[in-house]
Design an enzyme around this catalytic site. Structure first.
Site, mmCIF file in Angstrom:
data_model
loop_
_atom_site.group_PDB
_atom_site.id
_atom_site.type_symbol
_atom_site.label_atom_id
_atom_site.label_comp_id
_atom_site.label_asym_id
_atom_site.label_seq_id
_atom_site.Cartn_x
_atom_site.Cartn_y
_atom_site.Cartn_z
ATOM 1 N N GLY A 1 27.631 -42.863 -9.372
ATOM 2 C CA GLY A 1 27.197 -41.473 -9.240
ATOM 3 C C GLY A 1 28.186 -40.793 -8.312
ATOM 4 N N LYS B 1 13.584 -34.330 -0.821
ATOM 5 C CA LYS B 1 13.387 -34.509 -2.253
ATOM 6 C C LYS B 1 12.048 -35.219 -2.431
ATOM 7 C CE LYS B 1 16.253 -36.107 -5.839
ATOM 8 N NZ LYS B 1 17.245 -37.052 -6.277
ATOM 9 N N ASN C 1 12.225 -38.413 -0.001
ATOM 10 C CA ASN C 1 13.580 -38.744 0.434
ATOM 11 C C ASN C 1 14.033 -37.606 1.343
ATOM 12 O OD1 ASN C 1 16.247 -39.335 0.759
ATOM 13 N ND2 ASN C 1 16.720 -39.511 -1.425
ATOM 14 N N ARG D 1 34.379 -40.177 -1.324
ATOM 15 C CA ARG D 1 34.640 -41.283 -0.393
ATOM 16 C C ARG D 1 35.761 -42.172 -0.914
ATOM 17 N NH1 ARG D 1 28.593 -43.423 -0.046
ATOM 18 N NH2 ARG D 1 27.850 -41.400 -0.748
ATOM 19 N N HIS E 1 22.262 -48.591 -1.969
ATOM 20 C CA HIS E 1 21.821 -48.388 -3.352
ATOM 21 C C HIS E 1 20.921 -49.537 -3.819
ATOM 22 C CE1 HIS E 1 25.650 -45.827 -4.329
ATOM 23 N NE2 HIS E 1 24.651 -45.031 -3.964
ATOM 24 N N ARG F 1 11.918 -43.149 1.334
ATOM 25 C CA ARG F 1 13.220 -43.808 1.213
ATOM 26 C C ARG F 1 13.875 -43.818 2.598
ATOM 27 N NH1 ARG F 1 18.960 -41.482 -0.377
ATOM 28 N NH2 ARG F 1 20.036 -43.464 -0.496
ATOM 29 N N GLU G 1 15.198 -44.597 -9.029
ATOM 30 C CA GLU G 1 14.944 -44.982 -7.637
ATOM 31 C C GLU G 1 13.552 -44.543 -7.193
ATOM 32 O OE1 GLU G 1 18.998 -44.876 -5.307
ATOM 33 O OE2 GLU G 1 19.043 -43.416 -6.919
ATOM 34 N N GLU H 1 25.574 -43.424 -16.575
ATOM 35 C CA GLU H 1 24.613 -43.124 -17.641
ATOM 36 C C GLU H 1 25.167 -42.145 -18.674
ATOM 37 O OE1 GLU H 1 21.024 -41.719 -15.658
ATOM 38 O OE2 GLU H 1 21.228 -43.360 -14.229
ATOM 39 N N GLY I 1 24.801 -41.137 -12.406
ATOM 40 C CA GLY I 1 25.202 -39.967 -13.195
ATOM 41 C C GLY I 1 26.393 -40.227 -14.092
#
Ligand code: AMP
Length: 392
Positions: free
Chosen positions: A201, A16, A9, A232, A173, A84, A375, A325, A322
């Protein structure tokens, strides 16, 4: 033979990665190269013993960072690389085996994701240069939502804006909504069914999934539409831009910046975009934190209620991301706002379902699930499927 997939990613100054074995539940080598292009670039992650490591990357760009990542794979050359890619436009309805034509098609969608797609492509180019013989697959955040019908993806705007400029709702997503809805179908034994999924998240979006297909989602042309997020705004009056421009003489760049970086939980609370901090502060009596949580949950419930119109039947709701969960209080607040959906939360199980635990949290009635998103696992799975099809 190595059957792992290296998932990459690539952001503008970071990469990542995760080496995902064939069994996605198996142990992974993973890490993050960050601050690329600055004098402080570094690579950190965990090795196969679960030991953390950190190394400085001198003068590292994306290519140098990728070399360092491959050196950290402990001699395990992956069978393929799964990238990704944020935006696949209308061109990509599923993962694609990367060749020059696919790269050109991704470049063409760059206008729709000017911050993300060029960075994603930099990772693709560097990997292709370094490992020309390794198959590479592009997995798009938007592809899962290409099953949206026109009534869900069209804005009520002049047709030419759609036809000539691709102005429509795309949704994001996608790998997360695809993963958790499929997992919910498996865990519930329904082999399909109708699901609402809430990915909460730093970025947040909701989705309506019927028989494995996305029928509507809260994000649109950009990842700014929909529910309120960390920084956002989510939905605002479309007249806001003109108003801020006329009344405050704000430039478009400033408006964009404020809506993307200074709004959401951060803007409402005046404190932080971190939900953990907000929960603690709200409990301590901070008014802004309390309001931010209230708006956040109300917007999510409202969005889920709206998306339910897309489904012929609703079997359940899945929380992920995040916040989804880990935050039992947020799940409780959201479900409490949807009593007419027949959601009944088991408060004890809900409060025990935290930190990456998968579980059903209802007390009967319609199903409520917490499913940690994966993901990277989903990208690895789609990469493998694409390769198997290509070689079949
Ligand atoms: P993500 O972008 O999926 O990594 O999610 C980041 C968000 O999850 C941040 O707002 C965190 O504050 C939030 N988060 C992580 N752990 C918890 C927790 N235990 N309780 C509440 N929020 C959490």
């Amino acid at each position: 033979m190595e059957t792992s997939v290296l998932v990459i990613n690539c952001g503008s100054s970071s990469i990542k990665y995760a080496l995902v074995p064939k069994d996605p539940a198996g142990p992974r080598l993973s890490g993050l190269a960050e601050r690329l292009g600055s004098g402080e670039a570094r690579l950190k992650g965990t090795d196969s013993n679960g030991e953390p490591f950190e190394q400085t990357l001198v003068d590292a760009d994306h290519a140098r960072a990728l070399e360092a990542i491959f050196e950290r794979l402990e001699g395990r050359l992956p069978a393929a690389v799964g990238h990704r890619i944020v935006h696949g436009g209308e061109h990509f309805t599923r993962a694609a085996l990367i060749d020059d034509d696919v790269v050109a098609a991704i470049e063409q969608t760059a206008a729709l994701a000017p911050l993300h797609n060029p960075a994603n492509l930099a990772g693709v180019a560097a990997t292709r240069r370094l490992f020309p013989d390794l198959p590479q697959v592009a997995v798009f955040d938007t592809a899962f939502h290409q099953s949206l019908p026109p009534r869900a993806y069209r804005y009520a705007l002049p047709e030419a804006l759609y036809r000539d400029h691709g102005i429509r709702r795309y949704g994001f997503h996608g790998t997360s909504h695809a993963y958790v809805s499929r997992r919910a179908a498996v865990l519930s034994g329904l082999a399909g069914g109708g699901w609402l999924t809430a990915h909460l998240g730093n970025g947040c979006s909701t989705c309506a999934v019927w028989e494995g297909q996305s029928l509507d989602t809260s994000m649109g042309l950009t990842p700014l539409e929909g529910v309120a997020m960390g920084t956002r705004s989510g939905d605002v009056d479309p007249g806001l831009h003109a108003h801020l421009s006329r009344q405050l003489s704000w430039s478009l760049e400033r408006i964009d910046e404020v809506l993307n970086r200074d709004s959401g939980l951060l803007g409402l609370s005046g404190l932080t975009n971190d939900m953990r901090e907000l929960e603690t502060s709200a409990e301590a009596g901070h008014e802004g934190a309390r309001l931010a949580i209230e708006v956040f949950c109300y917007r999510i419930a409202k969005s889920l209620a709206a998306l339910s119109c897309a489904l012929p039947r609703l079997d359940g709701l899945v929380f992920t991301g995040g916040i989804g969960e880990n935050s039992a209080p947020i799940r409780e607040r959201v479900t409490a706002l949807l009593p007419h959906f027949g959601f009944e939360l088991n408060r004890t199980i809900n409060s025990e379902t935290i930190r990456g635990r998968e579980g059903r949290i209802d007390a009967g009635g319609r199903q409520l699930w917490v499913i940690p998103t994966d993901e990277e696992g989903q990208i690895a799975t789609e990469t493998r499927q694409r390769l198997e099809e290509a070689t079949a």
